[in-house]
Design a protein around this motif. Sequence first.
Motif, PDB file in Angstrom:
ATOM      1  N   UNK A   1       0.820  -1.216   0.000  1.00  0.00           N
ATOM      2  CA  UNK A   1       0.000   0.000   0.000  1.00  0.00           C
ATOM      3  C   UNK A   1       0.852   1.263   0.000  1.00  0.00           C
ATOM      4  N   UNK A   2       2.000   1.212   0.682  1.00  0.00           N
ATOM      5  CA  UNK A   2       2.844   2.414   0.783  1.00  0.00           C
ATOM      6  C   UNK A   2       3.475   2.786  -0.547  1.00  0.00           C
ATOM      7  N   UNK A   3       4.063   1.782  -1.229  1.00  0.00           N
ATOM      8  CA  UNK A   3       4.798   2.078  -2.451  1.00  0.00           C
ATOM      9  C   UNK A   3       4.752   0.868  -3.392  1.00  0.00           C
ATOM     10  N   UNK A   4       3.600   0.693  -4.076  1.00  0.00           N
ATOM     11  CA  UNK A   4       3.443  -0.535  -4.875  1.00  0.00           C
ATOM     12  C   UNK A   4       4.475  -0.683  -6.004  1.00  0.00           C
ATOM     13  N   UNK A   5       5.055   0.462  -6.460  1.00  0.00           N
ATOM     14  CA  UNK A   5       6.043   0.338  -7.551  1.00  0.00           C
ATOM     15  C   UNK A   5       7.301  -0.411  -7.123  1.00  0.00           C
ATOM     16  N   UNK A   6       7.619  -0.351  -5.835  1.00  0.00           N
ATOM     17  CA  UNK A   6       8.803  -1.062  -5.342  1.00  0.00           C
ATOM     18  C   UNK A   6       8.678  -2.573  -5.527  1.00  0.00           C
ATOM     19  N   UNK A   7       7.421  -3.060  -5.632  1.00  0.00           N
ATOM     20  CA  UNK A   7       7.218  -4.505  -5.800  1.00  0.00           C
ATOM     21  C   UNK A   7       7.789  -4.990  -7.135  1.00  0.00           C
ATOM     22  N   UNK A   8       7.862  -4.043  -8.094  1.00  0.00           N
ATOM     23  CA  UNK A   8       8.306  -4.441  -9.431  1.00  0.00           C
ATOM     24  C   UNK A   8       9.783  -4.819  -9.481  1.00  0.00           C
ATOM     25  N   UNK A   9      10.599  -4.218  -8.628  1.00  0.00           N
ATOM     26  CA  UNK A   9      12.022  -4.583  -8.714  1.00  0.00           C
ATOM     27  C   UNK A   9      12.477  -5.480  -7.562  1.00  0.00           C
TER      28      UNK A   9
END
Length: 456
Positions: free
Chosen positions: A225-233
Motif C-alpha cells: 500500500x505504501x509504495x506498490x512500484x517497489x514490488x516491481x524490482x
Amino acid sequence: MSRKINKKVIEKDLKKEKDFRVRRSEKYSRLRGMKDILFDEYKYWNLVLKKATDLSATYSFSHIDTPILEKLDLFERSTGKETDIVSKEMYNFIDKSGDRVALRPEATPGLVRAYVEHGMFNLPQPVKMFWLGPLFRHEKPQSGRLRQFNQYDLEMFGDPSPVADAQLILVAYNFFSELQIDVQIQINSIGCKECRTEYGKKLLDYYKERGKRAKLCVDCKKRITKNPMRLLDCKEPSCQSVREDAPQIVDFLCDGCREHFIKVLEYLDELDIPYNLNPFLVRGLDYYNRTVFEIFTVGEEEADADKRQSALGGGGRYDELVELMGGRPTPACGFGIGLERVINKIKEKNIPIKEDKENFIFLAQLGDQGKRKAFALFEELRKAGFKIRQAFTKDSLKTQLEEADRAGAKYTLILGQKELLDGTIILRDMESGTQEVVDYKKIIFELNKRIEGNKN
Ligand code: AMP
C-alpha cells in the motif's frame, strides 16, 4: 595461610600476563565486506580513475568532493526512510556532540546538499559535477557486494531537457566501451507524480487480485500500500513471477513524460547506444522521476536474479529533490558506477593493461661518494623533467641493475668512484646491455637525444 594466598595471587598475575601477551600477538583482519587495495591492484584503479577523470573533463563535468560523514537526516529525507539503503544498510551513530550522523551510503544526497548550501543556482546552469569516492552499506558481503565500495558519479543540475539524460548515458556508455567492457543499458521512465498516482492505483488493484498477494514476500506485503512500484524490482523469484502481467508505467505516462522519454530514446538511437526497455526497472530510491537506467554487461542482464548485484551502474532523473532538500526548484539527473565491479570485469576478461613505464631512467651508484653525487644528480634529472627511479639504500651494483630491470627501465646511469675521478658517467641501454661512457656534464643533453617526447 598467607603463603597460600600469595601463590594464588601470583598464579592469577601470571595468567593475566600470559593473556595479555597472547592478545598482543593476535593479528587483526579487516572488517567483513571491506577491502585493502594492494600494490598489484593499483594498475586497475589508475586505469579506471584516469578514464573517469578524462571523460568527465571532456564533457565539462567539474571535480567536486563531499565529506564521508553527513547528517543522518540528509539521507532519511532524500534517499527515503523506507528504502533498504536507509532502513537496513546504513552505518549510522550518534557522535560525541550528540548529532545523528551517517557514513554516506550514496553520493547524490551530499551533492544536492552542496548545490543548495553553496548557492550553486547562482552559477551558469547546468552545473555539472564529477565525483569519486567511497560509500558504505551494511549489506550481506558476497562477490561484487562490499560494505565499503567506490563509485564514479556524474550529476547535472539545472537542465530539464532529454539531452541531459542522453549525455549522461553516453558518458557512462563511453566509459565502459573505452575500457573494453561491452554493456547494455536497461532503461525505463517512471513518469512524474501525476502519472504515478493513476498508475499506483492500477498496480495496487492488480496486486490485490486473488491469489497474487499470497505469493508476495514479507517485505512486498508490507510495501504494497505504501509504495506498490517497489514490488516491481523485488528480487524474490515468487514476486518476480507475480509481476509478469502487471500493468506497465509506460502506458500511464502523461504527455510531457512520454515526450521526454521518447526524445531520450531517439538520442540513444542516434548515438547507436544499445538499450533495452525494461518496464520493471524502478530503482529503489524515493527521489527518481522520469528516466531511470541501469548498466549491465552484455549477456548478464537476465543471468542474475539479484539484479542489484550484477548491475555495473545506474542512475536517472530527480527533478524534485533539490527543492525537497531546501533549494529552489531545479531539475537534475545523474548516475553512479561501482568501480570495484568494473575492475572485477576487467580482471575477469583479462583485458590487457598498458602500464605507463616507458622510457624511464634508473640511477645506480657505487661507493659513498658516488651515492652522494647521485643524490644530487637524481634531483637535477627529475627537475629537468625525466622519469627517473633509484635504489639508494642498496650498495651492490648487481642488485641495483636487477631492480632497474624488474621495474622496466630503458636506461640505467651508473656513477662510481672511477667515473667521479674521470668526470664521466656510464649510460647503459637495458634492452641491449650495451654501455657507453658519457661526459658527466653532457648527460642531460645525451638523455634528451634518446628520450625526446617521453619526459614527465
Ligand atoms: P546504486 O547506488 O545502488 O544504484 O548502485 C550503483 C552501482 O554501485 C551499482 O550498479 C554497483 O556497481 C555499485 N554498488 C552498489 N552497491 C554496491 C556494493 N554493496 N558493493 C559494491 N558495489 C556496489
